[in-house]
Write an enzyme that holds these catalytic residues in place. Structure first.
Site, PDB file in Angstrom:
ATOM      1  N   LEU A  31      21.683  -7.744   8.218  1.00 30.47           N
ATOM      2  CA  LEU A  31      20.532  -7.659   7.304  1.00 30.47           C
ATOM      3  C   LEU A  31      20.710  -6.418   6.444  1.00 30.47           C
ATOM      4  CD1 LEU A  31      16.800  -8.076   8.234  1.00 30.47           C
ATOM      5  CD2 LEU A  31      17.504  -5.970   7.114  1.00 30.47           C
ATOM      6  N   HIS A  42       1.247   7.186   8.982  1.00 27.22           N
ATOM      7  CA  HIS A  42       2.567   6.841   8.437  1.00 27.22           C
ATOM      8  C   HIS A  42       3.591   6.700   9.572  1.00 27.22           C
ATOM      9  CE1 HIS A  42       1.055   7.077   4.458  1.00 27.22           C
ATOM     10  NE2 HIS A  42       0.878   8.383   4.446  1.00 27.22           N
ATOM     11  N   ASP A  69       0.973  -1.519   3.409  1.00 26.35           N
ATOM     12  CA  ASP A  69      -0.244  -0.793   3.022  1.00 26.35           C
ATOM     13  C   ASP A  69      -1.223  -0.686   4.188  1.00 26.35           C
ATOM     14  OD1 ASP A  69      -1.902   0.556   1.363  1.00 26.35           O
ATOM     15  OD2 ASP A  69      -2.453  -1.150   0.117  1.00 26.35           O
TER      16      ASP A  69
HETATM   17  C1  FPP Z   1       0.751   2.979   2.204  1.00 23.43           C
HETATM   18  O1  FPP Z   1      -0.343   3.246   3.051  1.00 23.43           O
HETATM   19  C2  FPP Z   1       1.969   3.474   2.830  1.00 23.43           C
HETATM   20  C3  FPP Z   1       2.804   4.424   2.303  1.00 23.43           C
HETATM   21  C4  FPP Z   1       2.592   5.071   1.003  1.00 23.43           C
HETATM   22  C5  FPP Z   1       3.975   4.869   3.041  1.00 23.43           C
HETATM   23  C6  FPP Z   1       4.741   3.751   3.662  1.00 23.43           C
HETATM   24  C7  FPP Z   1       5.853   4.296   4.443  1.00 23.43           C
HETATM   25  C8  FPP Z   1       6.189   3.893   5.669  1.00 23.43           C
HETATM   26  C9  FPP Z   1       5.494   2.829   6.432  1.00 23.43           C
HETATM   27  C10 FPP Z   1       7.320   4.532   6.348  1.00 23.43           C
HETATM   28  C11 FPP Z   1       8.649   4.081   5.851  1.00 23.43           C
HETATM   29  C12 FPP Z   1       9.669   4.706   6.678  1.00 23.43           C
HETATM   30  C13 FPP Z   1      10.886   5.128   6.303  1.00 23.43           C
HETATM   31  C14 FPP Z   1      11.753   5.763   7.309  1.00 23.43           C
HETATM   32  C15 FPP Z   1      11.382   5.050   4.940  1.00 23.43           C
HETATM   33  P1  FPP Z   1      -1.521   4.124   2.477  1.00 23.43           P
HETATM   34  O2  FPP Z   1      -1.273   5.556   2.824  1.00 23.43           O
HETATM   35  O3  FPP Z   1      -1.692   3.854   1.008  1.00 23.43           O
HETATM   36  O4  FPP Z   1      -2.737   3.558   3.279  1.00 23.43           O
HETATM   37  P2  FPP Z   1      -4.258   3.510   2.783  1.00 23.43           P
HETATM   38  O5  FPP Z   1      -4.294   2.634   1.562  1.00 23.43           O
HETATM   39  O6  FPP Z   1      -4.959   2.911   3.953  1.00 23.43           O
HETATM   40  O7  FPP Z   1      -4.674   4.941   2.513  1.00 23.43           O
END
Ligand code: FPP
Length: 258
Positions: A148, A54, A37
């Protein structure tokens, strides 16, 4: 690197608060779940797009996986997209889907080099065709890796997963294959996306939020939680060591007296 020793070369820029000698590989979790997050807040603080946030999140995940492989962790479950994330602006959802499809291909050399097998949790069959195809190729190419297993949760919801399991069991009952009073915890577990995977020992959530957010509701019953204010794109291999140091101090009683 012999089993049970820590690759100090990979962790060579140790911050002062971490004493690597205090880490005990025998107490490491077998399965770490992670709620990644804070990508959006990370982007906002830098005045860049959420998509950039992201993308930085993907880099962090790369480092996380590599560090877990170095430490001999067998399973990582990472929450990439929840069933509730569809309610985000269309453009962000589209950018995330495009990123998922592209990144699986891009990350293939790293996954192969590190011996990482890909597995997905969630309703993958409801994702855009190109994403499904990319995931299917990822599963196939990494099928023989053994170091893994990365369980990527995409279009995943814990309640939905349990509800699907109930539907499948009800079908078995209606076909006369199972009696209602015979249903055990094992029957339910065997119908979850995580069938045959040990429950997470440790859940890490970044960015200071203190919620489960519909992640692995069944499986987290006795998992230890580690919450940190660090935003996911800033989470490094050393933050992982901090989580492990905290985890190994816990006394896990599983409801008993220890
Ligand atoms: C939450 O941060 C994050 C997500 C909804 C996306 C997480 C995905 C990745 C880290 C990439 C994964 C990669 C692959 C290839 C599958 P948020 O947008 O809710 O952050 P905020 O709360 O600060 O707005």
């Amino acid at each position: 690197m012999p089993k049970g020793t820590i690759d100090t070369g990979y962790f060579s820029e140790l911050p002062e608060d971490i004493n690597i000698a205090n880490l005990n590989p025998e107490l490491f979790p077998k399965h770490i779940a992670v709620i990644m997050d804070g990508n959006g807040r990370w982007a906002k603080a830098r005045d860049v797009s959420r998509t950039q946030g992201h993308k930085a999140g993907v880099k962090s995940l790369q480092e996380f996986i590599t560090a877990c492989v170095k430490l001999g962790i067998a399973h990582v479950s990472a929450y990439a997209f929840s069933t509730e994330n569809w309610s985000r602006p269309k453009l962000e959802v589209k950018a995330l889907m495009t990123m998922f499809a592209a990144e699986i291909e891009k990350q293939m050399p790293l996954l192969m080099e590190n011996g990482v097998r890909l597995h997905f949790l969630g309703a993958i069959d409801k994702l855009p065709e190109n994403v499904q195809e990319s995931f299917a190729r990822g599963i196939e190419q990494t099928a023989h890796n053994t170091k893994l297993t990365l369980h990527l949760a995409v279009n995943y919801g814990g309640r939905q997963e349990i509800s699907h399991a109930v539907t499948r069991l009800a079908r078995k009952v209606s076909l006369g294959e199972l009696k209602p009073e015979e249903i055990t915890l094992e029957h339910i577990e065997s119908e979850l996306d995580t069938a045959d995977i040990p429950d997470p020992d440790l859940l890490i959530r970044t960015s200071g939020e203190m919620r489960i957010s519909n992640f692995l509701l069944w499986q987290l019953a006795y998992t230890e939680f580690y919450m940190t204010d660090v935003l996911w794109p800033d989470f490094t291999r050393y933050d992982l060591l901090r989580a492990l140091l905290s985890y190994q101090k816990r006394e896990r009683r599983f409801g008993g007296l220890g």
